[in-house]
Design a protein around this motif. Sequence first.
Motif, PDB file in Angstrom:
ATOM      1  N   LEU A  69      -0.828 -11.948   7.891  1.00  0.00           N
ATOM      2  CA  LEU A  69      -0.199 -11.356   6.405  1.00  0.00           C
ATOM      3  C   LEU A  69      -1.146 -10.683   5.637  1.00  0.00           C
ATOM      4  O   LEU A  69      -2.010 -11.387   5.347  1.00  0.00           O
ATOM      5  N   ILE A  70      -1.103  -9.270   5.552  1.00  0.00           N
ATOM      6  CA  ILE A  70      -2.114  -8.602   4.887  1.00  0.00           C
ATOM      7  C   ILE A  70      -1.370  -7.797   3.702  1.00  0.00           C
ATOM      8  O   ILE A  70      -0.332  -7.071   3.822  1.00  0.00           O
ATOM      9  N   ASN A  71      -1.902  -8.076   2.371  1.00  0.00           N
ATOM     10  CA  ASN A  71      -1.720  -7.173   1.518  1.00  0.00           C
ATOM     11  C   ASN A  71      -2.720  -6.291   1.005  1.00  0.00           C
ATOM     12  O   ASN A  71      -3.796  -6.655   0.533  1.00  0.00           O
ATOM     13  N   ASP A  92       1.472  -1.967  -4.019  1.00  0.00           N
ATOM     14  CA  ASP A  92       0.518  -2.607  -2.915  1.00  0.00           C
ATOM     15  C   ASP A  92       1.325  -2.429  -1.663  1.00  0.00           C
ATOM     16  O   ASP A  92       2.512  -2.146  -1.519  1.00  0.00           O
ATOM     17  N   GLY A  93       0.703  -2.576  -0.364  1.00  0.00           N
ATOM     18  CA  GLY A  93       1.333  -2.300   0.769  1.00  0.00           C
ATOM     19  C   GLY A  93       1.183  -3.593   1.501  1.00  0.00           C
ATOM     20  O   GLY A  93       0.159  -4.523   1.257  1.00  0.00           O
ATOM     21  N   TRP A  94       2.207  -3.993   1.945  1.00  0.00           N
ATOM     22  CA  TRP A  94       2.382  -5.462   2.946  1.00  0.00           C
ATOM     23  C   TRP A  94       2.402  -5.253   4.344  1.00  0.00           C
ATOM     24  O   TRP A  94       3.084  -4.370   4.606  1.00  0.00           O
ATOM     25  N   ALA A  95       1.501  -5.868   5.200  1.00  0.00           N
ATOM     26  CA  ALA A  95       2.065  -5.683   6.435  1.00  0.00           C
ATOM     27  C   ALA A  95       1.764  -7.173   7.314  1.00  0.00           C
ATOM     28  O   ALA A  95       1.203  -7.841   6.828  1.00  0.00           O
ATOM     29  N   SER A 115       3.419  -5.067  14.971  1.00  0.00           N
ATOM     30  CA  SER A 115       3.303  -4.938  13.609  1.00  0.00           C
ATOM     31  C   SER A 115       4.584  -4.411  12.674  1.00  0.00           C
ATOM     32  O   SER A 115       5.357  -3.897  13.303  1.00  0.00           O
ATOM     33  N   ALA A 116       4.684  -4.958  11.681  1.00  0.00           N
ATOM     34  CA  ALA A 116       5.651  -4.623  10.747  1.00  0.00           C
ATOM     35  C   ALA A 116       5.147  -4.223   9.344  1.00  0.00           C
ATOM     36  O   ALA A 116       4.051  -4.916   8.666  1.00  0.00           O
ATOM     37  N   VAL A 117       5.659  -3.290   8.505  1.00  0.00           N
ATOM     38  CA  VAL A 117       5.087  -2.626   7.344  1.00  0.00           C
ATOM     39  C   VAL A 117       6.382  -2.875   6.215  1.00  0.00           C
ATOM     40  O   VAL A 117       7.487  -2.479   6.386  1.00  0.00           O
ATOM     41  N   ASP A 118       5.879  -3.359   5.018  1.00  0.00           N
ATOM     42  CA  ASP A 118       6.782  -3.229   3.894  1.00  0.00           C
ATOM     43  C   ASP A 118       6.657  -1.997   3.505  1.00  0.00           C
ATOM     44  O   ASP A 118       5.840  -1.621   2.407  1.00  0.00           O
ATOM     45  N   ALA A 119       7.227  -1.002   3.746  1.00  0.00           N
ATOM     46  CA  ALA A 119       7.281   0.508   3.386  1.00  0.00           C
ATOM     47  C   ALA A 119       8.017   0.599   1.940  1.00  0.00           C
ATOM     48  O   ALA A 119       9.043  -0.035   1.847  1.00  0.00           O
TER      49      ALA A 119
END
Length: 335
Positions: A69-71, A92-95, A115-119
Amino acid sequence: MAASRSKLHRTPSARAFTTAASLAMGLFAASHAHADTGVSAEPDVRFTGPLATGGPPLPKGLANVEPYLINTQVHGFYDEHGNRHHADGVPDGWALVVPVGYGLTDRLGVGATFSAVDASTPSGGRTWELGDTSVSASYLLASSDRNNSSLTAAIKQNLTTGQSDQLGRHGLAEATGSGAPTTQLSLGGQAYFLADRNLRGRFNVGWRLPGAHASLDGDSAYGTPDGFRGRAELHAASQASVGLEYSFNPEGVVATDVIYEQDRGAHVRGTVASSTGERSAYDTELPSSWRLSLAPAVEYNFTDRIGLIAGAQVSLDGRNAAAIFAPQVAVNMVF
């Protein structure tokens, strides 16, 4: 960011930097994230692997899952001269990046990364979307009892499952994929040091082959405007990292990576429609970029098959790149 027909805008927008940073982090993690068995050369030492620098193939019959989990926080950007400029208001971007590996033999391993991205959306909302996927294979070229060292070669193919263009039509303000079926070759090594072999070192060097194309329609990850039709030809890119892990006891480990990322840019060309419907040529060269980062982390190993690692990637310098602070956490599970 919409590039002009004759030259690039040199002052990137918040959307462009968020997109670039999210894609870079996701792709880098997908390229290099590789958990291991947690078992070292000594029975009282365990490692999960550092945040960014992957290791050799898993032993035959073992499977591994290590969700990250990457912020990604964009605090500024480095211009074409390397000067850092502050950036305010960039969301911020979350992935979520999930590498999965399996040892087919003691030398050959295969893997996939999802992968999934919180766009962000044009209205200012957020939505989780699928990012790009990759499949990979790694082969143990050589190993030695001296320092329990090894040398591994790997190949990774990107699958364009993320959204790279027609962003407005899909309700997105940023891309979640590259749109290009790129191929990356890499070489990595690992060795143990000190009397108790409780210091482990790794390195990875990867090269993305040039020439992959992304077919683009409308606004895209490459800064094209609505009404654009054409493609982007990606140039070469490279990544290199060195990771160190020091074990205090079977549970506690401190780790760090030094990470260098370089992208030679892309050639974007096609046509764009005007308000009257007439189409005109669009041809621009996206500039090359690079970034140097440090990624310190701590590891806690519950058993020799389950471990937790938490840390952050912090950019130190760069050119035409986002200045980022990217805290992240991963769980290493071996079956």
